[in-house]
Design an enzyme around this catalytic site. Structure first.
Site, PDB file in Angstrom:
ATOM      1  N   GLY A 523      12.578  39.204  18.782  1.00 54.99           N
ATOM      2  CA  GLY A 523      12.731  38.708  17.427  1.00 54.99           C
ATOM      3  C   GLY A 523      14.192  38.603  17.067  1.00 54.99           C
ATOM      4  N   ALA A 526      17.796  38.391  10.027  1.00 60.17           N
ATOM      5  CA  ALA A 526      19.027  38.327   9.268  1.00 60.17           C
ATOM      6  C   ALA A 526      20.022  39.388   9.736  1.00 60.17           C
ATOM      7  CB  ALA A 526      18.719  38.516   7.790  1.00 60.17           C
ATOM      8  N   GLY A 528      20.075  40.974  12.897  1.00 60.87           N
ATOM      9  CA  GLY A 528      20.407  41.105  14.300  1.00 60.87           C
ATOM     10  C   GLY A 528      19.209  40.778  15.156  1.00 60.87           C
ATOM     11  N   VAL A 530      16.190  41.763  17.997  1.00 53.19           N
ATOM     12  CA  VAL A 530      15.291  42.855  18.330  1.00 53.19           C
ATOM     13  C   VAL A 530      14.833  42.719  19.774  1.00 53.19           C
ATOM     14  CG1 VAL A 530      13.236  44.089  17.611  1.00 53.19           C
ATOM     15  CG2 VAL A 530      14.483  42.708  15.955  1.00 53.19           C
ATOM     16  N   LYS A 547      16.498  47.389  17.480  1.00 48.77           N
ATOM     17  CA  LYS A 547      17.159  46.375  16.673  1.00 48.77           C
ATOM     18  C   LYS A 547      18.662  46.584  16.751  1.00 48.77           C
ATOM     19  CE  LYS A 547      15.416  45.004  12.702  1.00 48.77           C
ATOM     20  NZ  LYS A 547      15.337  43.631  12.258  1.00 48.77           N
ATOM     21  N   ASP A 641      13.550  41.321   1.088  1.00 50.00           N
ATOM     22  CA  ASP A 641      13.210  40.191   1.948  1.00 50.00           C
ATOM     23  C   ASP A 641      11.748  40.266   2.386  1.00 50.00           C
ATOM     24  OD1 ASP A 641      13.544  37.827   3.261  1.00 50.00           O
ATOM     25  OD2 ASP A 641      14.693  38.637   4.939  1.00 50.00           O
TER      26      ASP A 641
END
Ligand SMILES: *[C@@H]1O[C@H](CO)[C@@H](O)[C@H](O)[C@H]1NC(C)=O
Ligand SMILES: *[C@@H]1O[C@H](CO)[C@@H](O)[C@H](O)[C@H]1NC(C)=O
Ligand SMILES: *[C@@H]1O[C@H](CO)[C@@H](O)[C@H](O)[C@H]1NC(C)=O
Ligand SMILES: *[C@@H]1O[C@H](CO)[C@@H](O)[C@H](O)[C@H]1NC(C)=O
Ligand SMILES: *[C@@H]1O[C@H](CO)[C@@H](O)[C@H](O)[C@H]1NC(C)=O
Ligand SMILES: *[C@@H]1O[C@H](CO)[C@@H](O)[C@H](O)[C@H]1NC(C)=O
Ligand SMILES: *[C@@H]1O[C@H](CO)[C@@H](O)[C@H](O)[C@H]1NC(C)=O
Ligand SMILES: *[C@@H]1O[C@H](CO)[C@@H](O)[C@H](O)[C@H]1NC(C)=O
Length: 803
Positions: A523, A526, A528, A530, A547, A641
């Protein structure tokens, strides 16, 4: 300042007068015999005084209950320790003697007041049963002699107390007490039975004061359902200030429950057709974490803690204590889980020269620990195997814990044990090998009923293999609701066996290894990228998501630690759990548990639609998770978010919020410049663009948008949609709601169309959430309550009135 005095005076003076007008007198010579329908009702019919059958036996409790609520909730009882057999009689003699006698004429209970001058008795409409004199003065009142409940208008004077019951259905005196101390402090405390010796408090109202004039002198439960401590200087301390709001007309009662929790409960007075609950529900309770609060303040080795001896305590999702016996132990009282556990077999040290290894094994219990007082030896520099071996060979040792290379040995009885998933480390318990699950559990224990044998066997079977056992714990772990980490004030520096909260640190190399050189990217967000990784330990593989943060603010060093520790302290089944972190200069990484089933976005907008009920469960879960972040964890966390891409799904498809707690970390201040906007187009609340403070309500807005997406299985914005009015989901949903054509929203979803009432309710909740004016949006707690049907959803206004 005199106002409250006046108020009290007014209430006190007016009460008997007001109630006196309505009371139906029970005259001298009246009596009741123990049977199901023997009672005296208050004039309004709200309360009744009489005999209540216990456990379907021919045994009766003299009690007061709500007459209009099914299920008979008792608010006062007389003879909990001495139940009255059938044929018992309660009589108000002509000479004013008020006594409950058994069938043989033996005295079972009397109010221990002077019988002189009793003229009549009365069951009043506020739930108070009184013996009154000729001039209607009260000689005895159930309100002045409370059991485990107090009711609105009831007062607890200095020295007044409530006592818990043994269990929900056993009315004998239990181990907890609410006490209005003479220094003005209202406390909850355990007591030793049968002497009532008090142990240190686990909750205090802090209404005592060095200056006596500023201390409390009474607790008043007022008619609006608030618990207040009145101070001598005229101030009033609102104990239930932060209670959940309830609307409408309610019965209230505050009870010291059998598990030691003091809670304010509400129940609608009238049977409504709406979504209002028709049962009692708690709207406020203390303490917040009874498992850890009970040895707060002055730790003492007296008393068994919330669960009694040889058990351990963890919280369920309602923050009630769940008590579990240690392996090799079973309940001391099979009917009472809160009363501790006893050893199934007493270990015999000198058995036929047999090796201890042949007789016992050390069973592991992860995340479990005890206060210092249980220790009797500290062995530094001993590894786990040696620690186990030393305990096996020591007759006195029952349990060891390992912490930072120090082995601690503990003896029985073990009190105040806790299991907390925020804590790493484990306990090892000596269990007799012949206590194997196939054996009759607890041989020689004939009083244990068949049912309990069955549960013991079940429990035994669960413990059968350690991996099964770990699974069990894992399931228990994810079903847990909220855990506060060990409170800092309880963290004495000299007791290194009390484990630190979950802040495992990794080196960059550890994580490089775990992710095989950051190979598998799963992934990118926003903050960084993963990566998937795996943590290997001697006997397990744990998949993790690592992450790598790439947008750190420069001066964020200290902040990083603070924020990470705030994230680490969260524990909720709808949040992705942080396992640890790495903080090496510019290398900042967070390690989370791995979620195997992708994101909510792929489920909603992917090829095949997930079923309606499952989607609803997810919506509810996310709302609970957000409520927790906003209101229930130690520092409020605003997510900023919320969107389906940030909701992950675990093995059992439970929705888990990810990426929380990072907003503050990655921006030096929450500026409102365009680049500073946290959040994603389509989900961000209008206040980001305006000169308005950013509050938790921004998450409510995003949640509202997402709720619509969950209902409709489509994106909030569909630029390519050929029907112009359907491009913005929020507007379209409001139009459909207004025009009562909600089935258009869920046109191709048969399950949803068959549940259109619910679709409507959810759309209404969503419209409340996306109100442009943040103050109109409900809190996440209210959203949860609306979804669960605890509070009614009123008609929402147009979300953007100025457009
Ligand atoms: C009240 O009545 C009970 C039973 O009739 C009797 O045992 C008791 O002694 C009486 N008490 C007084 C003070 O008369
Ligand atoms: C109840 O009894 C008292 C004292 O005998 C009397 O003054 C009062 O009027 C009675 N009330 C009712 C409603 O009968
Ligand atoms: C209630 O619990 C007490 C204490 O454990 C016990 O002595 C008593 O028999 C129980 N009462 C009932 C009715 O079960
Ligand atoms: C009464 O005492 C409390 C506790 O010290 C204090 O907070 C409050 O301001 C006082 N009120 C008045 C009216 O002096
Ligand atoms: C009850 O107490 C609360 C909190 O102190 C107060 O706001 C409210 O006005 C009180 N209600 C009544 C009826 O006295
Ligand atoms: C006490 O708390 C209740 C919350 O239920 C609130 O309505 C009331 O205004 C509060 N009263 C004061 C005096 O703070
Ligand atoms: C409640 O529902 C019943 C049956 O569904 C109906 O007869 C009654 O009128 C309703 N009452 C109210 C207050 O809506
Ligand atoms: C109210 O405040 C108390 C003390 O700060 C806390 O323990 C409790 O959890 C709070 N209750 C709610 C419903 O927020």
């Amino acid at each position: 300042m005199g106002f409250f005095h006046y108020l009290v005076l007014f209430v006190l003076l007016s009460l008997p007068v007001l109630l006196g007008a309505q009371k139906a007198n029970i005259s001298l010579g009246s009596y009741l015999t123990a049977s199901d329908d023997a009672s005296w009702r208050s004039p309004s019919g709200d309360f009744a005084f009489g005999f209540s059958r216990i456990n379907n036996q021919d045994l009766f409790l003299l009690a007061i209950w709500y007459e209009k609520i099914p299920g008979r909730t008792l608010v006062w009882y007389a003879n909990g320790d001495n139940l009255a057999p059938k044929g018992s009689k309660l009589q108000l003699n002509n000479n004013g003697n008020f006594t409950l006698t058994g069938p043989q004429g033996q005295e079972i209970w009397n109010p221990k007041s002077s019988t002189d001058g009793v003229a009549y008795a009365a069951m009043l409409d506020d739930g108070n049963f009184v013996l009154a004199g000729r001039d209607s003065n009260y000689l005895w009142e159930s309100f002045k002699n409370p059991t485990d409940t107090i009711l609105p208008t009831q007062v607890l004077e200095l020295g007044g107390k409530l006592s818990s019951r043994q269990t929900e259905t056993n009315y004998s005196k239990g181990r907890f007490q609410l006490f209005m101390k003479t220094d003005g402090n209202l406390v909850l405390r355990p007591i030793g039975l049968p002497t009532d010796f008090p142990y240190p408090a686990y909750y205090e109202s802090n209404t005592d004061s060095a200056d006596e004039m500023n201390s409390g002198y009474r607790m008043v439960f007022n008619e609006s359902g608030d618990l207040n401590v009145f101070l001598r200087n005229g101030s009033v301390v609102n104990l239930t200030k932060n209670r959940t709001k309830s609307m409408g007309d309610y019965y209230y009662r505050a009870t010291l429950d059998a598990d030691g929790i003091f809670a304010l409960h509400a129940h609608p007075r009238t049977q409504t057709n709406g979504s209002l609950g028709k049962t009692w529900f708690a709207i406020w309770s203390v303490p917040d974490d009874i498992c850890s609060d009970m040895d707060a303040g002055t730790p003492t080795d007296l008393g068994g803690g919330p669960c009694g001896y040889n058990s351990y305590c963890r919280l369920d999702e309602k923050r009630r204590p769940l008590c579990e016996c240690l392996p090799g132990f079973s309940l001391s009282d099979p009917n009472n889980k809160l009363n501790g556990c006893k050893q199934n077999r007493i270990p015999n040290c000198h058995q036929d020269n047999a090796k201890p290894e042949d007789l016992y094994e050390m069973q592991e219990l992860p995340n479990t620990f005890w206060p210092v007082s249980a220790n009797f030896e500290q062995l530094p520099g001993v590894d786990e195997d040696d620690c186990k071996r030393l305990c096996l060979h020591d007759c006195n040792c029952m349990v060891t814990t390992i912490r930072e290379g120090t082995c601690w040995r503990k003896k029985l009885p073990l009190s105040k044990g806790r299991m907390d998933y925020n804590v790493y480390g484990k306990a090892m318990i000596k269990v007799s090998k012949s206590d194997a699950p196939s054996d009759e559990p607890s041989a020689g224990n004939s009083e244990i009923e068949k049912k309990d044998r069955a549960t013991l066997i079940l429990v035994g079977a669960v413990f059968l293999g350690s991996s099964v056992f770990l699974n069990f714990l894992f399931v228990a772990a994810i079903s847990l609701f909220v855990f506060y980490s060990y409170k800092t004030k309880l963290k004495p520096t000299h007791t290194s066996n009390i484990l630190e909260p979950n802040q495992r640190t990794f080196t960059y190399r550890d994580l490089e290894e775990a992710t095989d050189g950051f190979k598998e990217e799963i992934g990118r967000g926003a903050f960084g990228t993963v990566y998937k990784g795996v943590l290997l330990s001697s006997n397990s593989r744990t998949y993790v998501a690592v992450k790598k943060l790439d947008r750190m603010v420069q001066e964020g060093e200290k902040e990083f630690k603070t924020e990470v520790s705030a994230i680490a302290k969260t524990h909720h089944k709808n949040l992705v759990r942080l396992i640890g972190f790495c903080d090496e200069g510019s290398n900042k990484l967070l390690v989370y548990e791995f979620m195997s089933n992708g994101t909510l976005a792929s489920l909603l907008f992917g090829m095949s639609r997930s079923d309606w009920n499952k989607r609803l469960q997810m919506a509810f879960g996310i709302a609970r998770g957000l409520t927790y972040l906003h209101e229930e964890c130690s520092t409020q966390i605003i997510h900023c978010d919320i969107k389906p891409q940030n909701i992950l799904l675990d093995d059992s498809f439970t929705a888990r919020i990810s990426d929380f707690g990072l907003a503050k970390l990655l921006m030096s201040d929450q500026t409102r410049t365009h680049t500073g906007i946290r959040g994603t187009r389509g989900y961000v609340a209008p206040e980001w663009f305006r000169n308005m403070p950013i509050t938790a309500k921004v998450d409510v807005y995003s949640y509202g948008v997402m709720l619509l997406e969950i209902i409709c299985c489509r994106r909030g914005l569909e630029m390519e949609n050929e029907n112009e009015e359907e491009v913005i989901l929020a507007d379209w949903a409001y139009d459909c709601y207004k025009e009562k054509i909600l089935d258009k929203l869920v046109e191709d979803d048969e399950e949803a169309r068959n549940d259109i009432k619910r679709v409507e309710k959810l759309v209404m909740v969503a419209i409340w959430c996306i109100q442009e004016d943040p103050s109109l949006r409900p809190s996440m707690r209210t959203v949860t309550q609306m979804l669960e049907g605890v509070v009614q959803v009123s008609e929402p206004p147009c979300p953007s009135p100025f457009n």
